[in-house]
Design an enzyme around this catalytic site. Structure first.
Site, PDB file in Angstrom:
ATOM      1  N   ASP A 183      84.059 -54.932  57.700  1.00 38.08           N
ATOM      2  CA  ASP A 183      83.139 -56.267  57.726  1.00 38.08           C
ATOM      3  C   ASP A 183      83.252 -56.882  59.114  1.00 38.08           C
ATOM      4  O   ASP A 183      84.285 -56.714  59.877  1.00 38.08           O
ATOM      5  CB  ASP A 183      83.850 -57.081  56.835  1.00 38.08           C
ATOM      6  CG  ASP A 183      84.034 -56.420  55.207  1.00 38.08           C
ATOM      7  OD1 ASP A 183      83.327 -55.722  55.025  1.00 38.08           O
ATOM      8  OD2 ASP A 183      84.858 -56.953  54.214  1.00 38.08           O
TER       9      ASP A 183
HETATM   10  N1  URA Z   1      87.802 -53.356  52.646  1.00 36.25           N
HETATM   11  C1  URA Z   1      87.185 -54.638  52.929  1.00 36.25           C
HETATM   12  O1  URA Z   1      87.002 -55.607  52.329  1.00 36.25           O
HETATM   13  N2  URA Z   1      86.580 -54.890  54.329  1.00 36.25           N
HETATM   14  C2  URA Z   1      86.804 -53.992  55.128  1.00 36.25           C
HETATM   15  O2  URA Z   1      86.306 -54.453  56.352  1.00 36.25           O
HETATM   16  C3  URA Z   1      87.306 -52.811  54.947  1.00 36.25           C
HETATM   17  C4  URA Z   1      87.761 -52.547  53.725  1.00 36.25           C
END
Ligand code: URA
Length: 236
Positions: free
Chosen positions: A102
């Site tokens: 993310d």
């Molecule tokens: N899980 C999440 O919620 N975000 C990420 O970036 C990776 C794993």
């Protein structure tokens, strides 16, 4: 492969531009002898403006992803590809992230131009463990590790429960989560499912690979040893 095509595929320019670079004498061997477009030389014997060539097709890179960058090529905001030389975006085959982190997640992100390798890494069968350090907005309740390990946790709008995941509690607001899947926003949604909220998320390991001394925004190509570590086990 002819040298013009090989160098153009690495993103240094169009075939026309690369042919001009040959005529200008910018492409040489390590001793500075000018190379010609129809010479037969190996990748590691080519220099452009005295610099070694970027890695050949089939490369795997590791980036320490900083917060604020997305793993997309189209996002109007900052994207992880900006952290590489612009020619890396012009390569053929194209460079892709191996899964996604993310925008606000930091840590270890792999990129490759090798589609078969990418599938091997993300395929659930590979069971490559990804370790995340999470900082939480609320105190842990105490039952999260058991719920995550159960193999029965069903996230909202998902049809199948999550595979068992390991949670190690560091203190009431910090935990280490080990996942073998990569569902959308998985770590954040898992903590939301147990009434919490992730404030910061950092991926420290993919398989047995860690970031070493790479600072946020830095990256490096991975070699055969790193590949062994990737498909190996994370430290206990
Ligand atoms: N899980 C999440 O919620 N975000 C990420 O970036 C990776 C794993």
């Amino acid at each position: 492969m002819r040298l013009v095509k090989l160098i153009a595929n690495l993103g240094y320019g169009s075939r026309k531009q690369v042919a001009l670079m040959f005529r200008e004498g910018r492409i040489t061997d390590p001793q500075g002898e000018v190379l010609y477009a129809d010479d037969k030389v190996s990748h590691d014997q080519i220099r452009i403006d005295n610099e070694p060539l970027d890695p050949p097709a089939g490369m795997l890179l590791m980036l320490h992803k900083p917060a604020g960058y997305t793993c997309s090529t189209k996002d109007p905001g900052a994207v992880v590809y900006e952290l590489f030389p612009p020619r890396y975006l012009q390569r053929s085959p194209v460079l892709s992230t191996v899964g996604r982190l993310d925008r606000d997640t930091t840590g270890l992100l792999l990129l490759t131009d090798d589609g078969a390798l990418l599938h091997r890494i993300v395929h659930p069968k590979s069971q490559i463990a990804k370790i995340y350090a999470a900082t939480l907005a609320r105190d842990l309740r105490g039952d999260e590790a058991q719920i995550f390990a159960s193999g029965e946790l069903l996230l909202e709008s998902e049809k199948s429960p999550l595979a068992p995941a390991a949670l190690e509690v560091v203190d009431s607001r910090h935990a280490r989560l080990t996942l073998t899947e990569g569902r959308y926003h998985q770590a954040r949604r898992m903590f939301a499912a147990v009434g919490n909220h992730v404030e910061t998320l950092h991926r420290s390991h993919v398989g047995g690979l860690d970031l070493g001394d790479l600072a946020p925004g830095q990256w490096r190509p991975l070699d055969a040893n790193d590949m062994d570590r990737l498909f190996g086990r994370p430290p206990a």
